[in-house]
Scaffold this active site. Structure first.
Site, PDB file in Angstrom:
ATOM      1  N   TRP A 260       0.806  -1.227   0.000  1.00  0.00           N
ATOM      2  CA  TRP A 260       0.000   0.000   0.000  1.00  0.00           C
ATOM      3  C   TRP A 260       0.832   1.266   0.000  1.00  0.00           C
ATOM      4  O   TRP A 260       0.533   2.230  -0.708  1.00  0.00           O
ATOM      5  CB  TRP A 260      -1.029  -0.043   1.130  1.00  0.00           C
ATOM      6  CG  TRP A 260      -1.959  -1.186   0.887  1.00  0.00           C
ATOM      7  CD1 TRP A 260      -2.033  -2.348   1.588  1.00  0.00           C
ATOM      8  CD2 TRP A 260      -2.881  -1.330  -0.217  1.00  0.00           C
ATOM      9  NE1 TRP A 260      -2.946  -3.195   1.009  1.00  0.00           N
ATOM     10  CE2 TRP A 260      -3.471  -2.603  -0.088  1.00  0.00           C
ATOM     11  CE3 TRP A 260      -3.256  -0.523  -1.288  1.00  0.00           C
ATOM     12  CZ2 TRP A 260      -4.425  -3.071  -0.995  1.00  0.00           C
ATOM     13  CZ3 TRP A 260      -4.205  -0.981  -2.188  1.00  0.00           C
ATOM     14  CH2 TRP A 260      -4.780  -2.236  -2.042  1.00  0.00           C
TER      15      TRP A 260
ATOM     16  N   ASP B 271      -1.595   6.518   6.320  1.00  0.00           N
ATOM     17  CA  ASP B 271      -2.707   5.684   5.854  1.00  0.00           C
ATOM     18  C   ASP B 271      -3.003   4.697   6.989  1.00  0.00           C
ATOM     19  O   ASP B 271      -2.171   3.853   7.316  1.00  0.00           O
ATOM     20  CB  ASP B 271      -2.259   4.949   4.577  1.00  0.00           C
ATOM     21  CG  ASP B 271      -3.264   3.904   4.091  1.00  0.00           C
ATOM     22  OD1 ASP B 271      -4.290   3.677   4.752  1.00  0.00           O
ATOM     23  OD2 ASP B 271      -2.997   3.299   3.025  1.00  0.00           O
TER      24      ASP B 271
ATOM     25  N   LYS C  12     -12.623  -1.912   6.732  1.00  0.00           N
ATOM     26  CA  LYS C  12     -12.022  -2.945   7.581  1.00  0.00           C
ATOM     27  C   LYS C  12     -12.588  -2.840   9.001  1.00  0.00           C
ATOM     28  O   LYS C  12     -13.401  -3.640   9.400  1.00  0.00           O
ATOM     29  CB  LYS C  12     -10.504  -2.846   7.559  1.00  0.00           C
ATOM     30  CG  LYS C  12      -9.956  -3.219   6.167  1.00  0.00           C
ATOM     31  CD  LYS C  12      -8.974  -2.226   5.723  1.00  0.00           C
ATOM     32  CE  LYS C  12      -8.489  -2.302   4.300  1.00  0.00           C
ATOM     33  NZ  LYS C  12      -8.643  -3.452   3.489  1.00  0.00           N
TER      34      LYS C  12
HETATM   35  N1  PMP Z   1      -4.333   1.284   2.113  1.00  0.00           N
HETATM   36  C1  PMP Z   1      -4.426   0.144   2.808  1.00  0.00           C
HETATM   37  C2  PMP Z   1      -3.581  -0.037   4.020  1.00  0.00           C
HETATM   38  C3  PMP Z   1      -5.297  -0.861   2.378  1.00  0.00           C
HETATM   39  O1  PMP Z   1      -5.387  -2.011   3.061  1.00  0.00           O
HETATM   40  C4  PMP Z   1      -6.102  -0.649   1.233  1.00  0.00           C
HETATM   41  C5  PMP Z   1      -7.116  -1.656   0.740  1.00  0.00           C
HETATM   42  N2  PMP Z   1      -7.018  -2.915   1.188  1.00  0.00           N
HETATM   43  C6  PMP Z   1      -5.953   0.560   0.543  1.00  0.00           C
HETATM   44  C7  PMP Z   1      -5.074   1.508   1.021  1.00  0.00           C
HETATM   45  C8  PMP Z   1      -6.765   0.841  -0.683  1.00  0.00           C
HETATM   46  O2  PMP Z   1      -8.056   1.068  -0.303  1.00  0.00           O
HETATM   47  P1  PMP Z   1      -9.277   1.242  -1.324  1.00  0.00           P
HETATM   48  O3  PMP Z   1      -9.545  -0.106  -1.893  1.00  0.00           O
HETATM   49  O4  PMP Z   1     -10.363   1.758  -0.441  1.00  0.00           O
HETATM   50  O5  PMP Z   1      -8.872   2.218  -2.351  1.00  0.00           O
END
Ligand code: PMP
Length: 359
Positions: free
Chosen positions: A101, A171, A195
């Site tokens: 991420w 994040d 989550k």
């Molecule tokens: N950051 C983290 C830590 C994630 O776990 C995720 C999705 N699993 C995201 C960003 C991306 O999120 P989204 O699918 O809502 O764009």
């Protein structure tokens, strides 16, 4: 019978919340219409939204010098919005690459401006994190960026760097509300709600108000945090259903001891599984012990064949979502707030029994 839900997101929600949604979906509080049929400019939504934001602030202890609101576009949209707003000409953004991420966030920022990667976990296969004491922002740093919990790799920052006057941006998609957070250390915290907080759709934004003075000028409307700050995220149609469910999840968190209660649950649940990993030569955790995530526990078995067998047999026991992300393989158990303790006990018992039969 409900499944034992170890999915990484979208993921398990408190059953009380699902029941409330189902009770109220047709007729919200006797108003003769559903929350998801009402205008977001109307009183019914706005009243609920204000309560949701107030509860969000209360539970995390967020002071008035911060904005809190929700946007659409997923956490992924923030990978772009952050550099578009804050990575100004003549500045550099400091990024830690610690897994999928933060790596995605870094690569988006690199397309938009100058980036300094101050840590890259490539050499340890993204199983460890930098020493926070040694992190020093670049001289002309616009911000320091990190991902607090790497959902796929299963590593979590246990403390955060002191970046002085340089804003720290995190994040927290997969660990928000699982532990107390000293919001004052951050210029911005954001994450998808799917989550620990609700169904997919909304992204929470927590931003210190003075961050707005650091942003680029002449941004297109949706990209501009100033506009969202003014309208508390209601510049355009918000993800109404997701926000409504988040409000109910926040009420559930409050009822269950708030963030401290969630912290205790996370410790208890993750210890059950880590103690199996630590006392076994059959199961193996690839992650540096100091940074093991309490939300996403990644582990391996002696062979891929056994891993496949584990997944298929656990499914027959009603345990879902234990397959690791395709990019890293192995197994992963996500233990978000709403996952009942008993479900983790069931997984622990299954792991012990599977080991006995197959080692
Ligand atoms: N950051 C983290 C830590 C994630 O776990 C995720 C999705 N699993 C995201 C960003 C991306 O999120 P989204 O699918 O809502 O764009």
């Amino acid at each position: 019978m409900r499944k034992k839900n170890f999915f990484a997101g979208p993921s398990v929600l408190p059953v009380e919340v699902l029941e409330r949604l189902s009770e109220e979906i047709v007729d919200y509080h006797g108003q003769g219409l559903s929350m998801i049929e009402a205008s977001h400019r109307g009183g019914m939504f706005e009243e609920m939204y204000d309560e949701c934001l107030a509860l969000f602030r209360e539970l995390l202890g967020i002071t008035d010098d911060y904005d809190v609101y929700f946007l659409g576009g997923g956490a992924t949209l923030q990978f772009t919005m952050i550099p578009v707003n804050f990575l100004r000409e003549g500045t550099v953004a400091d990024y830690a690459k610690t897994g999928t991420w933060s790596n995605k966030a870094t690569s988006d920022a690199q397309k938009l401006g100058k980036v300094n990667v101050f840590y890259d976990g490539k050499d340890n296969n993204y199983t460890s994190l930098p020493d926070v004491e040694k992190i020093v922002p670049s001289a002309n740093s616009a911000y320091v960026y990190l991902c607090a919990n790497e959902t796929i790799g299963g590593i979590e920052w246990k403390s955060f760097p002191d970046t002085g006057d340089v804003p720290l941006i995190a994040d927290m998609s997969s660990d928000i509300f699982s532990r107390p957070v000293d919001v004052k250390k951050f210029g911005m915290i954001y994450g998808g709600v799917q989550k620990n907080l609700g169904p997919a759709g909304a992204t929470f934004i927590i931003m210190r108000k003075d961050m707005l003075s650091r942003r680029n000028e002449n941004l297109t409307a949706y990209m501009d945090y100033a506009l969202h700050s003014k309208d508390k995220g209601l510049y355009n149609t918000p993800p109404v259903f997701s926000i409504w469910a988040v409000k109910l999840v926040l009420e559930w968190i409050k009822k269950n001891g708030g963030v401290e209660g969630m912290d205790k649950r996370a410790e208890e649940k993750s210890s059950l599984i880590y103690s199996v990993l630590d006392s076994s030569s059959f199961y193996r955790s690839p992650v540096d012990k100091r940074y093991r995530s309490r939300m996403n526990i990644v582990f391996r078995l002696p062979s891929e064949e056994l891993e496949k067998k584990f997944i298929s047999e656990s499914q027959k026991e009603g345990m879902l979502g234990l397959k690791g992300h395709r990019s890293v393989g192995g197994l992963r158990a996500s233990l978000y707030n709403a996952l009942p303790y008993e479900d983790v006990v069931a997984l622990r018992d299954f792991m012990l029994e599977f080991e006995k039969r197959n080692s």
